[in-house]
Design an enzyme around this catalytic site. Sequence first.
Site, PDB file in Angstrom:
ATOM      1  N   GLY A   1       2.865  -4.256  -5.546  1.00 11.35           N
ATOM      2  CA  GLY A   1       1.875  -4.981  -4.898  1.00 11.35           C
ATOM      3  C   GLY A   1       2.574  -6.263  -5.478  1.00 11.35           C
ATOM      4  O   GLY A   1       1.703  -7.286  -6.317  1.00 11.35           O
TER       5      GLY A   1
ATOM      6  N   GLY B   1       1.903  -9.740  -4.691  1.00 12.83           N
ATOM      7  CA  GLY B   1       1.139 -10.516  -4.279  1.00 12.83           C
ATOM      8  C   GLY B   1       0.415 -11.698  -4.719  1.00 12.83           C
ATOM      9  O   GLY B   1       0.528 -11.108  -6.377  1.00 12.83           O
ATOM     10  N   PHE B   2      -0.749 -12.642  -4.543  1.00 11.44           N
ATOM     11  CA  PHE B   2      -1.156 -13.514  -6.177  1.00 11.44           C
ATOM     12  C   PHE B   2      -1.899 -12.160  -7.254  1.00 11.44           C
ATOM     13  O   PHE B   2      -1.327 -13.178  -8.426  1.00 11.44           O
ATOM     14  CB  PHE B   2      -2.451 -13.961  -4.882  1.00 11.44           C
ATOM     15  CG  PHE B   2      -2.282 -14.798  -4.005  1.00 11.44           C
ATOM     16  CD1 PHE B   2      -1.356 -16.490  -4.840  1.00 11.44           C
ATOM     17  CD2 PHE B   2      -1.839 -15.084  -2.277  1.00 11.44           C
ATOM     18  CE1 PHE B   2      -1.379 -17.361  -3.671  1.00 11.44           C
ATOM     19  CE2 PHE B   2      -1.673 -16.077  -2.088  1.00 11.44           C
ATOM     20  CZ  PHE B   2      -1.222 -17.053  -2.230  1.00 11.44           C
ATOM     21  N   GLY B   3      -2.665 -11.668  -6.457  1.00  6.69           N
ATOM     22  CA  GLY B   3      -3.305 -10.887  -7.981  1.00  6.69           C
ATOM     23  C   GLY B   3      -1.630  -9.873  -9.088  1.00  6.69           C
ATOM     24  O   GLY B   3      -2.001  -9.931  -9.831  1.00  6.69           O
TER      25      GLY B   3
ATOM     26  N   VAL C   1       5.422   1.931  -1.370  1.00  2.43           N
ATOM     27  CA  VAL C   1       4.532   3.298  -2.290  1.00  2.43           C
ATOM     28  C   VAL C   1       3.648   4.436  -1.441  1.00  2.43           C
ATOM     29  O   VAL C   1       3.138   3.699  -0.387  1.00  2.43           O
ATOM     30  CB  VAL C   1       3.456   2.373  -3.209  1.00  2.43           C
ATOM     31  CG1 VAL C   1       2.500   4.069  -3.834  1.00  2.43           C
ATOM     32  CG2 VAL C   1       3.849   2.057  -4.778  1.00  2.43           C
TER      33      VAL C   1
ATOM     34  N   GLU D   1      -7.390 -23.357  11.520  1.00  2.00           N
ATOM     35  CA  GLU D   1      -6.715 -23.301  11.419  1.00  2.00           C
ATOM     36  C   GLU D   1      -5.504 -23.546  12.421  1.00  2.00           C
ATOM     37  O   GLU D   1      -4.780 -24.468  12.286  1.00  2.00           O
ATOM     38  CB  GLU D   1      -5.622 -22.936   9.587  1.00  2.00           C
ATOM     39  CG  GLU D   1      -6.484 -23.751   8.718  1.00  2.00           C
ATOM     40  CD  GLU D   1      -5.882 -23.377   7.246  1.00  2.00           C
ATOM     41  OE1 GLU D   1      -6.683 -23.553   6.790  1.00  2.00           O
ATOM     42  OE2 GLU D   1      -5.301 -22.503   6.993  1.00  2.00           O
TER      43      GLU D   1
ATOM     44  N   ASP E   1      -7.731  -7.652  -2.964  1.00  2.00           N
ATOM     45  CA  ASP E   1      -8.588  -7.816  -1.594  1.00  2.00           C
ATOM     46  C   ASP E   1      -8.607  -5.996  -1.723  1.00  2.00           C
ATOM     47  O   ASP E   1      -9.311  -5.834  -1.375  1.00  2.00           O
ATOM     48  CB  ASP E   1      -7.387  -7.942  -0.460  1.00  2.00           C
ATOM     49  CG  ASP E   1      -7.736  -9.489   0.260  1.00  2.00           C
ATOM     50  OD1 ASP E   1      -7.618 -10.832  -0.521  1.00  2.00           O
ATOM     51  OD2 ASP E   1      -6.331  -9.739   0.928  1.00  2.00           O
TER      52      ASP E   1
ATOM     53  N   ALA F   1      -7.248 -16.362  -2.188  1.00  2.00           N
ATOM     54  CA  ALA F   1      -6.100 -16.001  -3.071  1.00  2.00           C
ATOM     55  C   ALA F   1      -6.278 -15.844  -4.886  1.00  2.00           C
ATOM     56  O   ALA F   1      -6.088 -15.365  -5.684  1.00  2.00           O
ATOM     57  CB  ALA F   1      -4.992 -17.213  -3.293  1.00  2.00           C
TER      58      ALA F   1
END
Length: 432
Positions: free
Chosen positions: A15, A17-19, A83, A174, A305, A322
């Site tokens: 992944g 992503g942010f992490g 994966v 939003e 997450d 995030a």
Amino acid sequence: MNIPQSSFPRIIIIGGGFGGIALAKKLSKKEVQVVLLDRHNYHTFQPLLYQVSTGGLEPDSIAYPIRKVLQGYPNFYFRLAEVSKIDTERKSVETNIGSIEYDYLVVAAGSRTNFFGNKAIEKKGMAMKTIPQSLNLRSLILENFEQALLTDDLHERDALMNFVIVGGGPTGVELAGALAEIKRGILPKDYPDLDTRRAQINLVQGSDRILPAMSEIASQKAERFLEGLGVNVWKNIRVMDYDGKRVTTDTKTIFDTATLIWTAGVQAVNIPGLDGKELLCRGNRLKVNRFHQVEGFDEIFAIGDVAQMETEAFPHGHPMMAQPAIQQGRSLGENLVKLLEGKPMKPFVYRDKGSMATVGRNKAVVDLPHVKFQGVFAWFVWMFVHLYFLIGFRNRLVVFINWVYNYVRFDREARLIIRPFKKQYRVSGRRS
Ligand SMILES: Cc1cc2nc3c(=O)[nH]c(=O)nc-3n(C[C@H](O)[C@H](O)[C@H](O)COP(=O)(O)OP(=O)(O)OC[C@H]3O[C@@H](n4cnc5c(N)ncnc54)[C@H](O)[C@@H]3O)c2cc1C
């Protein structure tokens, strides 16, 4: 996968992503071989997905090539791969492009939309978790208005212009605000031959307040902002079913709509082989200790997450946002180096930097640890923070220019049906 053997230990990150990106950056100059696997070749800045769905931004400006983020890092390998399985015995992961062995594995695969087992809503509703989904939603919204023009059946026309957003968290709020602004500022000009005043934006929240994770004052203010924009805010109503035409709820309220947008929950992405019931907590998150190690494994870690780290301050794990993912990525990077050097790892402590949501032009709510504010200043803070955390100078510049342009011109020019979304809505079954 054509990745050379190295004398350095191999760390596989699932992944980007942010992490995953925060972790890879921390490991960039260390004596490890890093293999980052992601099913997309780009990082998605999910907080601005709703602006793609509503034509405020082009998708390219909230995506960033993963290879570019980590360009020039020695011992770093990216593979575009999905994966499908983790073999904890053989210490390998299986993907659609082959399998690869690891010394250490980090699961940073994020989350996906949680429909809470409601198959009908999953099939007929719209989710907004990825860029392709946001583009589908953008197309559908615009196609609805094109279709509304063509029918003389008032009920059908109203349903095509009726939007039901389920979930009053930041994403729902939003999105509702952005749709309301489109209704006010753009639709009357784009569709002068359609009575767009009849368009309805409904935000449906199961509990007694929107933005339940924020302060009471933020919830109240956001609700007032939304109502000022003409959004119908429905509280204490649970959506039960949707057949593609009618939304039923646990009350007598029903909505006839061509568009149900589901923002009511997410659950961790689970990968077979590491998805045993004993490993999972609420929301299917992997239970980890304070060093991000998945329970029962010394060499498998989870962040963001997908991970649930229960602490005194966060007994149900950190929020699926995030900041926790970024901070966990950085912390794990430091801990992996310590582990390899034989030093004791440091327990993770989350620094809560607050949360925020924007409702529209000049309207946002911000909860910082020691101060809460709403309105124009909050809106500027919201914009600054989102620009700051966007990856890539070009993206920041493009988003900034777009925002200024949209602000000055009251416009959203990315309202393009580039990739039509195939969904036909007919109440009467007759074509106009
Ligand atoms: C619409 C929306 C709005 C949001 N707004 C905010 C906000 O305003 N503020 C905030 O703090 N947070 C917000 N969030 C939440 C935030 O985006 C997430 O908490 C954050 O992205 C989690 O980071 P992560 O690294 O755990 O996972 P992600 O950033 O989701 O990254 C996971 C990565 O794993 C990859 N992946 C998944 N499964 C596989 C697989 N099997 N094989 C290969 N790759 C895989 C994915 O492609 C993805 O790139 C929002 C989320 C959404 C959907």
